[in-house]
Design a protein around this motif. Structure first.
Motif, PDB file in Angstrom:
ATOM      1  N   HIS A  11      33.624  45.403  33.775  1.00 31.71           N
ATOM      2  CA  HIS A  11      34.144  44.829  35.027  1.00 31.71           C
ATOM      3  C   HIS A  11      35.600  45.224  35.306  1.00 31.71           C
ATOM      4  CE1 HIS A  11      30.485  42.457  35.264  1.00 31.71           C
ATOM      5  NE2 HIS A  11      30.688  42.038  34.033  1.00 31.71           N
ATOM      6  N   LYS A  13      38.770  46.365  37.197  1.00 28.88           N
ATOM      7  CA  LYS A  13      39.358  46.399  38.533  1.00 28.88           C
ATOM      8  C   LYS A  13      40.783  46.913  38.403  1.00 28.88           C
ATOM      9  CE  LYS A  13      36.694  42.643  40.667  1.00 28.88           C
ATOM     10  NZ  LYS A  13      36.769  41.359  41.400  1.00 28.88           N
ATOM     11  N   LYS A  14      41.152  47.850  39.283  1.00 32.90           N
ATOM     12  CA  LYS A  14      42.503  48.386  39.261  1.00 32.90           C
ATOM     13  C   LYS A  14      42.989  48.628  40.685  1.00 32.90           C
ATOM     14  CE  LYS A  14      46.371  49.931  37.806  1.00 32.90           C
ATOM     15  NZ  LYS A  14      47.368  48.997  37.236  1.00 32.90           N
ATOM     16  N   GLN A  15      44.075  47.962  41.014  1.00 26.90           N
ATOM     17  CA  GLN A  15      44.686  48.097  42.325  1.00 26.90           C
ATOM     18  C   GLN A  15      45.844  49.074  42.231  1.00 26.90           C
ATOM     19  OE1 GLN A  15      43.507  45.808  44.824  1.00 26.90           O
ATOM     20  NE2 GLN A  15      44.627  46.885  46.441  1.00 26.90           N
ATOM     21  N   LEU A  20      42.118  49.742  46.276  1.00 29.31           N
ATOM     22  CA  LEU A  20      41.383  49.238  45.118  1.00 29.31           C
ATOM     23  C   LEU A  20      40.684  50.429  44.475  1.00 29.31           C
ATOM     24  CD1 LEU A  20      40.578  46.780  43.435  1.00 29.31           C
ATOM     25  CD2 LEU A  20      38.589  46.479  44.944  1.00 29.31           C
ATOM     26  N   ALA A  23      36.646  49.040  41.475  1.00 25.35           N
ATOM     27  CA  ALA A  23      36.173  47.772  42.012  1.00 25.35           C
ATOM     28  C   ALA A  23      35.018  47.245  41.172  1.00 25.35           C
ATOM     29  CB  ALA A  23      35.743  47.941  43.464  1.00 25.35           C
ATOM     30  N   ASP A  24      35.358  46.525  40.105  1.00 24.37           N
ATOM     31  CA  ASP A  24      34.353  45.898  39.249  1.00 24.37           C
ATOM     32  C   ASP A  24      33.411  46.940  38.622  1.00 24.37           C
ATOM     33  OD1 ASP A  24      33.219  43.691  37.994  1.00 24.37           O
ATOM     34  OD2 ASP A  24      31.718  43.424  39.545  1.00 24.37           O
ATOM     35  N   PRO A  58      44.539  47.556  33.517  1.00 30.35           N
ATOM     36  CA  PRO A  58      43.655  47.033  34.566  1.00 30.35           C
ATOM     37  C   PRO A  58      44.130  45.687  35.093  1.00 30.35           C
ATOM     38  CG  PRO A  58      42.667  46.680  32.416  1.00 30.35           C
ATOM     39  CD  PRO A  58      43.900  47.509  32.186  1.00 30.35           C
ATOM     40  N   ASN A  59      43.820  45.418  36.346  1.00 27.74           N
ATOM     41  CA  ASN A  59      44.085  44.091  36.902  1.00 27.74           C
ATOM     42  C   ASN A  59      43.094  43.073  36.355  1.00 27.74           C
ATOM     43  OD1 ASN A  59      44.782  46.159  39.409  1.00 27.74           O
ATOM     44  ND2 ASN A  59      46.290  44.535  39.104  1.00 27.74           N
ATOM     45  N   GLU A  60      41.875  43.551  36.131  1.00 25.96           N
ATOM     46  CA  GLU A  60      40.838  42.719  35.525  1.00 25.96           C
ATOM     47  C   GLU A  60      39.928  43.609  34.695  1.00 25.96           C
ATOM     48  OE1 GLU A  60      38.603  40.216  38.171  1.00 25.96           O
ATOM     49  OE2 GLU A  60      40.341  39.870  39.465  1.00 25.96           O
ATOM     50  N   GLY A 212      35.640  53.822  44.115  1.00 22.73           N
ATOM     51  CA  GLY A 212      35.902  52.886  43.033  1.00 22.73           C
ATOM     52  C   GLY A 212      34.721  52.083  42.565  1.00 22.73           C
ATOM     53  N   LYS A 213      33.520  52.418  43.038  1.00 24.09           N
ATOM     54  CA  LYS A 213      32.321  51.677  42.659  1.00 24.09           C
ATOM     55  C   LYS A 213      31.278  52.611  42.052  1.00 24.09           C
ATOM     56  CE  LYS A 213      32.890  48.361  46.447  1.00 24.09           C
ATOM     57  NZ  LYS A 213      32.262  47.788  47.672  1.00 24.09           N
TER      58      LYS A 213
END
Length: 244
Positions: A11, A13-15, A20, A23-24, A58-60, A212-213
């Protein structure tokens, strides 16, 4: 059970600014195989690789390195990873041999091991006749091979290649792929990012990214059959990408 290393992306996520970039994204890179990270410019390929090796935070999400079902700390695998960026920073005035000697010192390689490894790499890359040639005087294909040799000097178990055949002539591309297959015989986990759709079919497993997906992944022929398309260009178009 195996002593080889696999990688699990959970999962992510990186902005990056307003974009983005990831994205997950969740992916699994099985040990000892060649994985193609396929997608057009801006798909998130470079961001994914840089995040996997800790150059970006990563952001998440998380990145796990696994051996025999157990999670390894990144510090335990850092020395086993080689990363070849899209824009290589080789030294134009240094020769092929001087580059190898520089990275020998950087990696603190024993001289006897280095000499054996150097000879082996020069032979399989067919750069032995060009050891005295400066990097600035190499063809595009030779330049990429030199970058790969420098990355391989410390015998990595995982190698990440960010569009290594971009801008290389067709013959050099074929030679580079022949070299990758020889590395695969040694059970090295190879992650190759590319925007060339024809290269997707050369991989063991492909992971298709767009904006990003993850839009699809699997063994190339089985994936094309599942999606009922004849090529990866068609597959991207099927999923709404008109940039190819």
């Amino acid at each position: 059970m195996t002593d080889l290393i696999s990688i699990k992306v959970n999962h992510l996520k990186k902005q990056l600014g307003v974009n983005l970039a990831l994205a997950d994204v969740s992916l699994y890179f099985e040990e000892g195989k060649m994985h193609g990270v396929i997608g057009p410019e801006g798909a998130g390929k470079t961001t994914l690789m840089r995040t996997m090796i800790g150059l970006l935070k990563p952001n998440e999400g998380t990145v796990e390195f696994l051996k025999n079902g157990k999670t390894l700390a990144f510090k335990e695998v850092r020395s086993k990873i080689a990363y070849m960026p899209q824009q290589q920073s080789l030294y134009p005035d240094l020769s092929v041999e001087e580059h190898l000697d520089f990275f020998r010192k950087l990696y603190h390689l024993d001289d006897s091991d280095y000499q054996k490894k150097k000879q082996e790499l020069l032979e399989i890359t067919q750069l032995l006749p060009f050891v005295d040639r400066a990097a600035s005087e190499l063809s595009g294909g030779m330049y990429k091979k030199l970058g790969l040799m420098c990355a391989l000097l410390r015998s990595p178990e995982i190698i990440l290649l960010d569009e290594p055949t971009n801008g290389v002539d067709p013959i050099s591309r074929r030679e580079f792929w022949d070299l990758l297959y020889r590395l695969l015989d040694r059970k090295i986990l190879i992650l190759m990012a590319t925007a060339y759709m024809d290269e997707a079919e050369r991989c063991s497993v492909v992971h298709l990214l767009e904006s990003g997906k993850t839009i699809a992944e699997g063994e190339p022929r089985m994936l094309l059959a599942k999606e009922q398309v004849h090529s990866f260009d068609e597959l991207f178009l099927k999923h709404g990408n008109t940039a190819l």
